[in-house]
Design a protein around this motif. Structure first.
Motif, short mmCIF file in Angstrom:
data_model
loop_
_atom_site.label_atom_id
_atom_site.label_comp_id
_atom_site.label_asym_id
_atom_site.label_seq_id
_atom_site.Cartn_x
_atom_site.Cartn_y
_atom_site.Cartn_z
N PHE A 263 0.59 -1.22 -0.05
CA PHE A 263 0.02 0.04 -0.10
C PHE A 263 0.94 1.24 0.07
N HIS A 264 1.82 1.13 0.81
CA HIS A 264 2.96 2.54 0.63
C HIS A 264 3.97 2.39 -0.12
N LYS A 265 4.04 1.38 -1.23
CA LYS A 265 5.10 1.14 -2.11
C LYS A 265 5.70 2.34 -2.84
N ASP A 266 4.78 3.21 -3.03
CA ASP A 266 5.38 4.56 -3.75
C ASP A 266 5.61 5.75 -2.86
N GLU A 267 5.89 5.44 -1.73
CA GLU A 267 6.11 6.69 -0.57
C GLU A 267 7.58 6.51 -0.13
N TYR A 268 8.11 7.73 -0.39
CA TYR A 268 9.76 7.82 0.14
C TYR A 268 9.87 7.40 1.59
N GLY A 269 8.80 7.91 2.05
CA GLY A 269 8.98 7.99 3.53
C GLY A 269 9.84 8.90 4.25
N ASN A 270 9.71 9.20 5.65
CA ASN A 270 10.48 10.24 6.34
C ASN A 270 11.65 9.78 7.09
N GLY A 271 12.60 10.83 7.22
CA GLY A 271 13.77 10.20 7.71
C GLY A 271 13.84 10.58 9.27
N LEU A 272 14.64 10.30 10.06
CA LEU A 272 14.71 10.33 11.51
C LEU A 272 15.19 11.66 12.00
N HIS A 273 14.69 12.27 12.85
CA HIS A 273 15.06 13.59 13.55
C HIS A 273 16.36 13.13 14.45
N ASP A 274 16.93 14.16 15.07
CA ASP A 274 18.04 13.80 15.77
C ASP A 274 17.91 13.42 17.22
N HIS A 275 16.35 13.52 17.44
CA HIS A 275 16.03 13.06 18.84
C HIS A 275 15.39 11.82 18.68
N ASP A 276 15.04 11.10 17.29
CA ASP A 276 14.63 9.95 17.22
C ASP A 276 15.60 8.68 17.40
N TYR A 277 15.17 7.59 17.57
CA TYR A 277 16.17 6.34 18.04
C TYR A 277 15.81 5.25 17.35
N PHE A 278 16.57 4.45 17.03
CA PHE A 278 16.39 3.09 16.25
C PHE A 278 17.40 1.89 16.82
N SER A 279 16.89 0.88 17.26
CA SER A 279 18.02 -0.23 17.37
C SER A 279 17.23 -1.57 17.13
N ALA A 280 17.87 -2.50 16.70
CA ALA A 280 17.38 -3.74 16.10
C ALA A 280 18.28 -4.76 17.01
N PRO A 281 17.79 -6.07 17.01
CA PRO A 281 18.68 -7.19 17.52
C PRO A 281 19.38 -7.76 16.29
N ASN A 282 20.48 -8.50 16.53
CA ASN A 282 21.21 -9.27 15.43
C ASN A 282 20.45 -10.44 15.17
N LEU A 283 20.29 -10.92 13.96
CA LEU A 283 19.52 -12.02 13.51
C LEU A 283 20.66 -13.22 12.70
N LYS A 284 20.40 -14.46 13.19
CA LYS A 284 21.36 -15.41 12.51
C LYS A 284 20.49 -16.73 12.62
N LEU A 285 20.40 -17.27 11.65
CA LEU A 285 19.77 -18.71 11.77
C LEU A 285 20.26 -19.55 10.53
#
Length: 439
Positions: A263-285
């Protein structure tokens, strides 16, 4: 003096009349109406202003104002890796290769086989094909006999020089046709993330994060409802491939998140501001599975011989960390052609309760019926025959139900005598001596 006063008075009258006329005229500009917002145009900078990043992206409708419809209709036989849903495309490619090169018709099960029907139906309905990949990322092969593995290894090494090992696990003999599919992708992020540790479902795990503005450029916010439901796209060093991560969607199957991506395939999206935070676990299988586990699927073919699918196995390796992502997926199918003209074997064993019925051909009514439901000590079925021929004039066959011999019973067992019509006195005496009451 009088003329001057008169002129001033006339001027004042004219100005007053003109002002009244101006106020009585309609407005020359159209009243303000809501206008359709302009489509989103991505800025050159990956950092959006604070006003944009603070907005929540609400659930949207189509351009015609209708609610979105389900996009993902793809059937998948996903695997379970330690409670995690996992699926990769190589087996779909192998199935279509087997259909085109080996069976050469629709893959249909030839007998009553629930497992075979489920597998065949799922892969036959799958629309995934090589058109969903770039040619450099996959390799397909089909061949027969002991030399097939050598040809397979040589072809794979030409296209993927560093990934042609560990093919000895493919079972082959002189009569096996092997169909093999291989998929490999590896990408780096434009900017490596930083290493970190984080909590996933209350457990401390290793992971990666976007700790500075440069790393945050890797992330685009495609759809944001709350911190518990959002869809992100992570940039790769490829213009043709995309990596999405979605949180808060149904984990029973990927339909909801795939519909949102579409549904959102044509959207570029918004970037992160300096106060936003992102983290993710490592994945290995490292996941292996056997679709059949010794089961054989009998397939129809264009002639009488048919095809037997004796093995369907796959191997999926996936890794995702602060540097990038890598996927390697192998799948193979082992098939043998059935014997021409020979039907599938039937095991006609009367090893469970059964009926015995006897009748004349010209009569609808049977003259004997036996329902065999239990087994006695005598493996011959509880009957014992004794053949006696005391003279040329007499032939006696005595049938004794063996279970009638019981140590606690005083009465003798019943016997049946069958003898020739010309019974001699000697024969009658023999019968009488066996059991007078039964003759």
């Amino acid at each position: 003096m009088t003329k001057f006063k008169l002129a001033c008075l006339l001027g004042m009258i004219c100005l007053s009349f003109w002002g009244c006329r101006e106020s009585s005229q309609p407005a020359t500009t159209a009243p303000s109406v809501p206008t359709k917002p302009k489509p989103y145009e991505p800025s050159k900078s990956s950092i959006t202003d604070e006003a944009n990043t603070s907005k929540k992206i609400v659930k949207k409708t189509t351009d015609q104002g209708h609610q979105r419809i389900r996009f993902d209709q793809e059937p998948r036989l996903a695997g379970d890796f330690k409670g995690n849903y996992v699926w990769a495309a190589a087996m779909d490619l192998a199935w279509k290769k087997a259909k085109a090169d080996v069976v050469k018709r629709e893959m249909e099960v030839s007998d009553d086989d629930a497992l075979g029907d489920s597998i065949a139906s799922t892969f036959n309905r799958s629309k995934f094909s090589t058109s969903d990949l770039d040619a450099a990322s996959y390799y397909l092969f089909s061949g027969e006999g002991p030399q097939a593995i050598d040809n397979l290894r040589a072809g794979l090494k030409r296209k993927f020089p560093y990934h042609s090992s560990k093919l000895s696990e493919i079972p082959l003999d002189s009569g096996t046709v092997v169909v093999f599919a291989y998929l490999y992708k590896k990408f780096l992020y434009p900017e490596p993330f930083g290493k970190t540790s984080m909590s996933f479902e209350g457990k401390e795990v290793k992971g990666f994060n976007a700790g500075n503005l440069q790393r945050k450029k890797n992330i685009r916010i495609i759809h944001y409802i709350s911190d518990d439901k959002f869809l992100l796209r992570i940039a790769l060093n490829s213009q043709e491939d995309e990596l999405f991560v979605g949180k808060g969607y149904s984990m029973a199957d990927p339909t909801e998140v795939l519909d949102d991506i579409h549904f959102h395939k044509d959207e570029y999206g918004n970037g992160l501001h300096d106060h936003d935070y992102f983290s993710a676990p490592n994945l290995k299988l490292d996941f292996k599975r056997d679709f059949l586990n010794g089961h054989v699927i009998h397939l129809k073919s264009n002639d009488a011989k048919g095809w037997d699918l004796e093995s369907m196995q796959e191997h999926i390796r996936f890794a995702m960390d602060e540097k990038g992502v890598e996927i390697e997926n192998k799948a193979w199918i082992g098939a043998k052609d059935g014997e021409k003209g020979k039907p599938l074997p039937k095991n006609l064993l009367l090893n469970k309760p059964y009926w015995v019925i006897m009748k004349r051909k010209d009569s609808p009514r049977p003259y004997f019926i036996l329902g065999r439901t239990e087994h006695r000590d005598d493996e011959s079925g509880g009957l014992k025959e004794i053949f006696i021929a005391p003279s040329n004039a007499l032939s006696i066959s005595i049938v004794i139900p063996k279970h009638s011999f019981h140590p606690q019973q005083s009465r003798s067992p019943k016997i049946a005598l069958v003898y020739t019509p010309h019974t001699s006195p000697q024969a009658a005496a023999v019968a009488e001596s066996l059991h007078p009451a039964s003759c």
